[in-house]
Design a protein around this motif. Structure first.
Motif, PDB file in Angstrom:
ATOM      1  N   GLY A 301     -29.650 -66.904  11.614  1.00  0.00           N
ATOM      2  CA  GLY A 301     -29.327 -68.264  12.014  1.00  0.00           C
ATOM      3  C   GLY A 301     -27.930 -68.405  12.579  1.00  0.00           C
ATOM      4  O   GLY A 301     -27.469 -67.564  13.365  1.00  0.00           O
ATOM      5  N   ASP A 302     -27.238 -69.445  12.185  1.00  0.00           N
ATOM      6  CA  ASP A 302     -25.905 -69.783  12.700  1.00  0.00           C
ATOM      7  C   ASP A 302     -24.934 -68.609  12.508  1.00  0.00           C
ATOM      8  O   ASP A 302     -24.709 -68.150  11.393  1.00  0.00           O
ATOM      9  CB  ASP A 302     -25.393 -71.025  11.960  1.00  0.00           C
ATOM     10  N   ARG A 303     -24.359 -68.131  13.611  1.00  0.00           N
ATOM     11  CA  ARG A 303     -23.411 -67.021  13.537  1.00  0.00           C
ATOM     12  C   ARG A 303     -21.964 -67.473  13.719  1.00  0.00           C
ATOM     13  O   ARG A 303     -21.065 -66.663  13.962  1.00  0.00           O
ATOM     14  CB  ARG A 303     -23.767 -65.962  14.590  1.00  0.00           C
ATOM     15  N   SER A 304     -21.725 -68.776  13.615  1.00  0.00           N
ATOM     16  CA  SER A 304     -20.361 -69.283  13.799  1.00  0.00           C
ATOM     17  C   SER A 304     -19.490 -69.028  12.574  1.00  0.00           C
ATOM     18  O   SER A 304     -18.269 -69.096  12.648  1.00  0.00           O
ATOM     19  CB  SER A 304     -20.402 -70.789  14.101  1.00  0.00           C
ATOM     20  N   HIS A 305     -20.126 -68.733  11.428  1.00  0.00           N
ATOM     21  CA  HIS A 305     -19.368 -68.422  10.215  1.00  0.00           C
ATOM     22  C   HIS A 305     -19.483 -66.925   9.913  1.00  0.00           C
ATOM     23  O   HIS A 305     -20.577 -66.406   9.724  1.00  0.00           O
ATOM     24  CB  HIS A 305     -19.895 -69.226   9.019  1.00  0.00           C
ATOM     25  N   TYR A 306     -18.353 -66.255   9.884  1.00  0.00           N
ATOM     26  CA  TYR A 306     -18.377 -64.825   9.583  1.00  0.00           C
ATOM     27  C   TYR A 306     -18.781 -64.582   8.133  1.00  0.00           C
ATOM     28  O   TYR A 306     -19.370 -63.555   7.800  1.00  0.00           O
ATOM     29  CB  TYR A 306     -17.010 -64.205   9.861  1.00  0.00           C
ATOM     30  N   VAL A 307     -18.429 -65.500   7.257  1.00  0.00           N
ATOM     31  CA  VAL A 307     -18.774 -65.389   5.835  1.00  0.00           C
ATOM     32  C   VAL A 307     -19.850 -66.421   5.515  1.00  0.00           C
ATOM     33  O   VAL A 307     -19.638 -67.618   5.704  1.00  0.00           O
ATOM     34  CB  VAL A 307     -17.534 -65.622   4.936  1.00  0.00           C
ATOM     35  N   LYS A 308     -21.023 -65.955   5.054  1.00  0.00           N
ATOM     36  CA  LYS A 308     -22.108 -66.875   4.721  1.00  0.00           C
ATOM     37  C   LYS A 308     -21.898 -67.495   3.326  1.00  0.00           C
ATOM     38  O   LYS A 308     -22.202 -68.657   3.102  1.00  0.00           O
ATOM     39  CB  LYS A 308     -23.461 -66.146   4.741  1.00  0.00           C
ATOM     40  N   GLY A 309     -21.413 -66.675   2.397  1.00  0.00           N
ATOM     41  CA  GLY A 309     -21.248 -67.204   1.044  1.00  0.00           C
ATOM     42  C   GLY A 309     -20.480 -66.237   0.169  1.00  0.00           C
ATOM     43  O   GLY A 309     -20.232 -65.082   0.550  1.00  0.00           O
ATOM     44  N   ILE A 310     -20.087 -66.705  -0.984  1.00  0.00           N
ATOM     45  CA  ILE A 310     -19.355 -65.896  -1.958  1.00  0.00           C
ATOM     46  C   ILE A 310     -20.107 -65.967  -3.277  1.00  0.00           C
ATOM     47  O   ILE A 310     -20.461 -67.061  -3.744  1.00  0.00           O
ATOM     48  CB  ILE A 310     -17.922 -66.417  -2.162  1.00  0.00           C
ATOM     49  N   THR A 311     -20.387 -64.808  -3.871  1.00  0.00           N
ATOM     50  CA  THR A 311     -21.094 -64.778  -5.154  1.00  0.00           C
ATOM     51  C   THR A 311     -20.256 -64.043  -6.192  1.00  0.00           C
ATOM     52  O   THR A 311     -19.291 -63.358  -5.860  1.00  0.00           O
ATOM     53  CB  THR A 311     -22.451 -64.068  -5.023  1.00  0.00           C
ATOM     54  N   SER A 312     -20.633 -64.207  -7.428  1.00  0.00           N
ATOM     55  CA  SER A 312     -19.929 -63.517  -8.513  1.00  0.00           C
ATOM     56  C   SER A 312     -20.897 -63.232  -9.647  1.00  0.00           C
ATOM     57  O   SER A 312     -21.869 -63.958  -9.846  1.00  0.00           O
ATOM     58  CB  SER A 312     -18.767 -64.378  -9.027  1.00  0.00           C
ATOM     59  N   ILE A 313     -20.609 -62.150 -10.354  1.00  0.00           N
ATOM     60  CA  ILE A 313     -21.368 -61.797 -11.550  1.00  0.00           C
ATOM     61  C   ILE A 313     -20.419 -61.932 -12.737  1.00  0.00           C
ATOM     62  O   ILE A 313     -19.349 -61.309 -12.758  1.00  0.00           O
ATOM     63  CB  ILE A 313     -21.934 -60.363 -11.457  1.00  0.00           C
TER      64      ILE A 313
END
Length: 373
Positions: A301-313
């Protein structure tokens, strides 16, 4: 490709009579234009309660019965809110039959004071049997054709209890022969399967998502919808980052990475069968069905954001193996990770110093003692 669509509803989406009524509205609305298979989890909290009851049974019958009483009362509360008259009597009989079977298993643990992985799986799977029995009967009560389907009839696994591995060759053939394109809505137990000899197994926590994807892959369905209590996969955990927002589109690989590394919206193994058959996944909110949610496919989809999300364990243990004897020695890493694999220890993260002086890896806390040994 079949004409089926698969809808999977999680524990909070079936957690009360009001949620089951909302589920019914979602399913019947979509059922006007689609052939549906509905996969359901246990009522929210019941699987945990089943595990508590089974563990308590190893040392205290009174404590076990306390948990069992809670399990029973939750089912009967939902039944009393959904059904009236003779229908209430009939469904109560069916549920009590299941609860009596559960009690016998728990009493067996009490007598032996031993809980084997096989028995634990048999007990843990009752949550889905209870919820799906109630949901299928509620559809019939509302004059909608539905059939209860025990997934143990067509999902065949090995005997690695607690997180059984699916025999896809056998399972796919069973699924293809089981489901027929009719106007009947299939209500399927998530999370559970059985060995070739018919012994109950479970697919791991979150395994109901996996059930939906296994069935979807075998039938090559049009879509798989995962209905949960959030409006898609978020850019971060909204409990930690208030500014987080749902991601409209993800690729399968992006979704797999995010889910494996802490985004709990989808059970990670769910992605693979959908990816193999290029079946789109939708993540939707059963409490806000009009929200767009997240669409997962080959296209990110949208490629305007280099980072899609941030996750953590939140809970991991880190092990470091180091020593001058490792420098320049070929095969050290292979020996380390081969040894871990032999003992069924999955590694979350690996890092190694450029000097090859050390190897560090992250693992789940429950296997750290074995890994250290």
């Amino acid at each position: 490709m079949s004409n089926f669509s698969i809808l999977k509803f999680g524990g909070t989406s079936v957690g009360s009579a009001s949620r089951i009524k909302a589920l019914y509205e979602i399913v019947t609305t979509l059922g006007k234009t689609k052939k549906l298979i509905v996969v359901c989890s246990a009522v929210s909290g019941i699987t945990d309660m089943l595990l508590l009851a089974s563990n308590a049974a190893t040392h205290s019958e009174d404590e076990m019965r306390h948990h069992l009483k809670h399990i029973k009362s939750k089912q009967l509360e939902i039944i009393n809110d959904l059904f009236n008259g003779r229908s209430r009597v009939e469904i109560s009989k069916s549920i009590n039959t299941l609860l009596n079977e559960l009690e016998k298993l728990l009493m067996g643990v009490c007598y032996t004071q031993e809980l084997s992985p096989r028995t634990s799986d048999a007990i843990a799977g009752f949550g889905e049997q209870l919820s799906c029995t109630i949901i299928a009967e509620y559809f019939k009560y509302c004059k909608t054709a539905a059939i209860y389907c025990d997934a143990r009839k067509f999902i065949t696994t090995d005997d690695k209890y607690g997180e059984a591995q699916v025999d896809f060759k056998v399972t796919d053939e069973k699924i293809k022969s089981f489901f027929k394109e009719t106007n009947t809505i299939y209500v399927v137990t998530g999370f559970i399967g059985s060995t070739a000899s018919g012994i109950s197994t479970t697919l791991g926590r979150g395994g109901s998502d996996y059930t939906a994807s296994i069935i979807g892959g075998a039938l090559q369905v049009r879509e798989i919808q995962i209905w949960t209590d959030v409006s898609g996969v978020y850019t971060a955990d909204p409990r930690k980052v208030p500014e987080a927002f749902p991601i409209a589109k993800l690729s399968y690989i992006e979704a797999l990475e995010m889910c494996y590394f802490g985004a709990k919206v989808i059970h990670p193994p769910t992605i693979q069968p959908a990816l193999n058959r290029n079946i789109p996944l939708f993540i939707k909110n059963s409490m806000r069905p009009d929200d767009t949610g997240t669409f997962i496919s080959l296209d990110s989809g949208d490629r305007s954001h280099y980072v899609k999300g941030i996750t953590s364990i939140d809970k991991v243990h880190v092990v470091t193996l180091q020593g001058s004897g490792m420098i320049g020695v070929a095969g050290v890493a292979a020996r380390v990770f081969g040894t871990l694999a032999t003992h069924h220890i999955s590694v979350i993260l690996i890092t190694q110093g450029s000097s090859e002086h050390n190897i560090t890896f992250a693992i789940k806390p429950e296997v750290s003692a074995l890994a250290k040994k």
